[in-house]
Write an enzyme that holds these catalytic residues in place. Structure first.
Site, PDB file in Angstrom:
ATOM      1  N   GLY A   9      45.634  33.490  35.405  1.00 15.06           N
ATOM      2  CA  GLY A   9      44.325  33.959  34.950  1.00 15.06           C
ATOM      3  C   GLY A   9      44.331  34.047  33.440  1.00 15.06           C
ATOM      4  N   GLY A  14      44.353  38.737  31.097  1.00 17.98           N
ATOM      5  CA  GLY A  14      45.510  37.828  31.170  1.00 17.98           C
ATOM      6  C   GLY A  14      45.932  37.390  29.778  1.00 17.98           C
ATOM      7  N   ARG A  37      41.910  21.884  33.755  1.00 17.53           N
ATOM      8  CA  ARG A  37      41.992  23.109  32.923  1.00 17.53           C
ATOM      9  C   ARG A  37      43.255  23.079  32.070  1.00 17.53           C
ATOM     10  NH1 ARG A  37      38.216  25.819  31.113  1.00 17.53           N
ATOM     11  NH2 ARG A  37      39.054  27.920  31.275  1.00 17.53           N
ATOM     12  N   LYS A 184      39.329  55.910  39.280  1.00 17.93           N
ATOM     13  CA  LYS A 184      38.591  54.927  38.472  1.00 17.93           C
ATOM     14  C   LYS A 184      37.458  54.326  39.303  1.00 17.93           C
ATOM     15  CE  LYS A 184      38.590  51.793  34.825  1.00 17.93           C
ATOM     16  NZ  LYS A 184      38.724  50.379  35.124  1.00 17.93           N
ATOM     17  N   ASN A 192      28.497  52.546  36.894  1.00 17.13           N
ATOM     18  CA  ASN A 192      28.121  51.127  36.720  1.00 17.13           C
ATOM     19  C   ASN A 192      26.849  50.696  37.460  1.00 17.13           C
ATOM     20  OD1 ASN A 192      30.529  51.397  35.402  1.00 17.13           O
ATOM     21  ND2 ASN A 192      31.511  49.625  36.311  1.00 17.13           N
ATOM     22  N   ASN A 202      25.539  53.092  28.965  1.00 15.60           N
ATOM     23  CA  ASN A 202      26.102  54.242  29.699  1.00 15.60           C
ATOM     24  C   ASN A 202      25.400  55.539  29.297  1.00 15.60           C
ATOM     25  OD1 ASN A 202      27.782  52.372  30.781  1.00 15.60           O
ATOM     26  ND2 ASN A 202      29.651  53.079  29.764  1.00 15.60           N
ATOM     27  N   GLU A 264      32.090  42.808  40.773  1.00 14.65           N
ATOM     28  CA  GLU A 264      33.161  43.214  41.697  1.00 14.65           C
ATOM     29  C   GLU A 264      32.656  44.300  42.661  1.00 14.65           C
ATOM     30  OE1 GLU A 264      37.347  42.379  39.548  1.00 14.65           O
ATOM     31  OE2 GLU A 264      36.135  43.799  38.433  1.00 14.65           O
TER      32      GLU A 264
HETATM   33  P1  NAD Z   1      38.187  37.216  33.462  1.00 16.81           P
HETATM   34  O1  NAD Z   1      37.082  36.668  34.311  1.00 16.81           O
HETATM   35  O2  NAD Z   1      38.015  37.282  31.987  1.00 16.81           O
HETATM   36  O3  NAD Z   1      39.523  36.381  33.733  1.00 16.81           O
HETATM   37  C1  NAD Z   1      39.924  35.972  35.003  1.00 16.81           C
HETATM   38  C2  NAD Z   1      40.527  34.589  34.861  1.00 16.81           C
HETATM   39  O4  NAD Z   1      41.171  34.240  36.085  1.00 16.81           O
HETATM   40  C3  NAD Z   1      39.475  33.488  34.597  1.00 16.81           C
HETATM   41  O5  NAD Z   1      39.893  32.730  33.485  1.00 16.81           O
HETATM   42  C4  NAD Z   1      39.509  32.644  35.870  1.00 16.81           C
HETATM   43  O6  NAD Z   1      39.224  31.277  35.655  1.00 16.81           O
HETATM   44  C5  NAD Z   1      40.961  32.849  36.298  1.00 16.81           C
HETATM   45  N1  NAD Z   1      41.237  32.511  37.691  1.00 16.81           N
HETATM   46  C6  NAD Z   1      40.598  32.928  38.819  1.00 16.81           C
HETATM   47  N2  NAD Z   1      41.149  32.356  39.903  1.00 16.81           N
HETATM   48  C7  NAD Z   1      42.154  31.570  39.459  1.00 16.81           C
HETATM   49  C8  NAD Z   1      43.091  30.694  40.108  1.00 16.81           C
HETATM   50  N3  NAD Z   1      43.093  30.546  41.428  1.00 16.81           N
HETATM   51  N4  NAD Z   1      43.993  30.024  39.344  1.00 16.81           N
HETATM   52  C9  NAD Z   1      43.995  30.162  38.002  1.00 16.81           C
HETATM   53  N5  NAD Z   1      43.133  30.966  37.317  1.00 16.81           N
HETATM   54  C10 NAD Z   1      42.223  31.662  38.059  1.00 16.81           C
HETATM   55  O7  NAD Z   1      38.524  38.654  34.063  1.00 16.81           O
HETATM   56  P2  NAD Z   1      39.096  39.946  33.285  1.00 16.81           P
HETATM   57  O8  NAD Z   1      37.994  40.575  32.524  1.00 16.81           O
HETATM   58  O9  NAD Z   1      40.363  39.604  32.608  1.00 16.81           O
HETATM   59  O10 NAD Z   1      39.368  40.911  34.534  1.00 16.81           O
HETATM   60  C11 NAD Z   1      40.494  40.791  35.386  1.00 16.81           C
HETATM   61  C12 NAD Z   1      40.571  42.096  36.182  1.00 16.81           C
HETATM   62  O11 NAD Z   1      40.886  43.151  35.269  1.00 16.81           O
HETATM   63  C13 NAD Z   1      39.258  42.472  36.860  1.00 16.81           C
HETATM   64  O12 NAD Z   1      39.483  43.051  38.107  1.00 16.81           O
HETATM   65  C14 NAD Z   1      38.656  43.498  35.888  1.00 16.81           C
HETATM   66  O13 NAD Z   1      37.780  44.427  36.514  1.00 16.81           O
HETATM   67  C15 NAD Z   1      39.905  44.199  35.385  1.00 16.81           C
HETATM   68  N6  NAD Z   1      39.741  44.824  34.066  1.00 16.81           N
HETATM   69  C16 NAD Z   1      39.233  44.111  33.018  1.00 16.81           C
HETATM   70  C17 NAD Z   1      39.099  44.734  31.780  1.00 16.81           C
HETATM   71  C18 NAD Z   1      38.561  43.978  30.584  1.00 16.81           C
HETATM   72  O14 NAD Z   1      38.375  44.591  29.519  1.00 16.81           O
HETATM   73  N7  NAD Z   1      38.309  42.699  30.653  1.00 16.81           N
HETATM   74  C19 NAD Z   1      39.491  46.076  31.620  1.00 16.81           C
HETATM   75  C20 NAD Z   1      40.020  46.769  32.723  1.00 16.81           C
HETATM   76  C21 NAD Z   1      40.131  46.130  33.946  1.00 16.81           C
HETATM   77  O1  KPL Z   2      35.222  51.330  33.346  1.00 19.80           O
HETATM   78  C1  KPL Z   2      34.084  51.355  32.975  1.00 19.80           C
HETATM   79  C2  KPL Z   2      33.292  50.096  33.143  1.00 19.80           C
HETATM   80  O2  KPL Z   2      32.345  49.853  32.388  1.00 19.80           O
HETATM   81  O3  KPL Z   2      33.675  49.313  34.033  1.00 19.80           O
HETATM   82  C3  KPL Z   2      33.480  52.630  32.452  1.00 19.80           C
HETATM   83  C4  KPL Z   2      33.398  52.573  30.949  1.00 19.80           C
HETATM   84  C5  KPL Z   2      34.374  53.814  32.835  1.00 19.80           C
HETATM   85  C6  KPL Z   2      32.129  52.883  33.037  1.00 19.80           C
HETATM   86  O4  KPL Z   2      32.202  53.026  34.423  1.00 19.80           O
END
Ligand code: NAD
Ligand code: KPL
Length: 305
Positions: A9, A14, A37, A184, A192, A202, A264
């Site tokens: 990912g 990632g 890719r 969380k 959300n 928010n 999600e």
């Molecule tokens: P994102 O969509 O930016 O990245 C996910 C990546 O995974 C994409 O590039 C997608 O193409 C790739 N992917 C999916 N299936 C694949 C496969 N089979 N093979 C190869 N690549 C594949 O997502 P993100 O924002 O990084 O979020 C990832 C998780 O982390 C989510 O559950 C999100 O809720 C959680 N999260 C994200 C943040 C944030 O700030 N982005 C913060 C806290 C939690």
């Molecule tokens: O985690 C969050 C989100 O936006 O997904 C916060 C900031 C806690 C709001 O639910």
């Protein structure tokens, strides 16, 4: 030579992890979806992390899931709805006793992944770090935070936590990872969906305090019923604190909907409502919220699962 970190990912989290591990001199390999890719990634020359307005390109080696090299340690950094299929695509490459770090938000995907790879150790993570993509293969480190890691079936911490410390990834091992994930999830369920339905930041939820309080009461009841009383502690106060602290931000679900990305929902509100149903708990406001959100997504042509 230390064990390579395979990162599946190349999205926001990632990239944030892969670039920091690489910067610390650790071996990292990026797993991309397919040959097309991989070629696009190689043409870009690597992953770029933007931090404090400075961007730095990291030429991390890439491969596809078809590469033959065994995987001993995998960081699964895709969205919850992609997690099971993504793990299935590399399952045959997992070495005996391989460790998987699951970065997915919400609940439900972790169990689905673990069932796919019964011989592996699955470590769940709950992160408050923030990152977003501002271009292909580019990620902006937007919010400093913390990542809790834990294995609900095994309290012993893995030996590689010191590699996270060396990489400057703030983290803590916890034997209560399910409580962290439920807490969380409850916060995300209280905030959300309402930000999407009211189309607000928010902080806009300060105008909807009664609605938030009612949801918090139902979510607390659910957490108690699911054997998570600690996750229910002062939930409403915590939700109000987060709403205030992040008043100027759009929630992640609001951003997903605005940018026409799949949400999600299934692993947040969907998981909560399903747990309530299993426990024969009637939580009318939570259930109504799920219906309203699904309808909202459906009307905009977005997946409602
Ligand atoms: P994102 O969509 O930016 O990245 C996910 C990546 O995974 C994409 O590039 C997608 O193409 C790739 N992917 C999916 N299936 C694949 C496969 N089979 N093979 C190869 N690549 C594949 O997502 P993100 O924002 O990084 O979020 C990832 C998780 O982390 C989510 O559950 C999100 O809720 C959680 N999260 C994200 C943040 C944030 O700030 N982005 C913060 C806290 C939690
Ligand atoms: O985690 C969050 C989100 O936006 O997904 C916060 C900031 C806690 C709001 O639910």
């Amino acid at each position: 030579m230390s064990t390579p970190w395979h990162v599946l990912g190349a999205g926001s989290l990632g990239t944030l992890w892969a670039t920091r591990l690489t910067r610390a001199g650790l071996p990292v390999r990026l797993i991309l979806r397919d040959q097309a890719r991989l070629q696009a990634y190689q043409a870009a020359g690597g992953l770029t992390l933007v931090e404090h307005d400075r961007s730095c390109l990291h030429a991390i080696p890439g491969e596809t899931c078809a590469s033959p090299a065994p995987i001993h340690r995998l960081l699964l950094a895709c969205k919850a709805y992609d997690a099971e299929a993504a793990v299935a695509s590399i399952a045959t490459r997992l070495a005996p006793g391989a460790e998987l770090i699951l970065l997915q938000n919400g609940l439900g995907s972790q169990d689905a992944v673990a069932a796919r790879v019964p011989g592996a150790r699955c470590i769940a993570a709950s992160s408050t770090e923030g990152a977003f993509r501002d271009g292909d293969w580019r990620v902006v480190f937007a919010g400093h935070g913390y990542t809790w890691l834990g294995d609900a079936g095994h309290p012993t911490a893995p030996i590689w936590l010191d590699e996270l410390a060396a990489s400057g990834i703030p983290h803590e091992w916890t034997t209560q990872i399910l409580t962290r994930l439920w807490r969380k999830l409850a916060l995300n369920c209280a905030i959300n969906p309402l930000t999407v339905l009211h189309n607000c930041r928010n902080g806009g939820l300060q105008q909807h305090q009664c609605e938030v309080a009612t949801l918090c009461a139902e979510l607390s009841e659910l957490l108690q019923c699911c054997g998570q009383p600690d996750a229910a502690q002062n939930l409403q106060q915590e939700v109000e604190r987060v709403v205030q602290a992040t008043a100027a931000n759009y929630s992640s679900m609001h951003q997903d909907v605005t940018q026409r990305r799949r949400t999600e929902i299934r692993y947040l509100l969907g998981h909560a409502c399903e747990a309530a149903r299993r426990h024969q708990l009637v939580l009318p406001h939570l259930q109504q919220l799920q219906l309203r959100l699904k309808e909202h997504l459906h009307l905009r042509g977005l997946p409602s699962d």
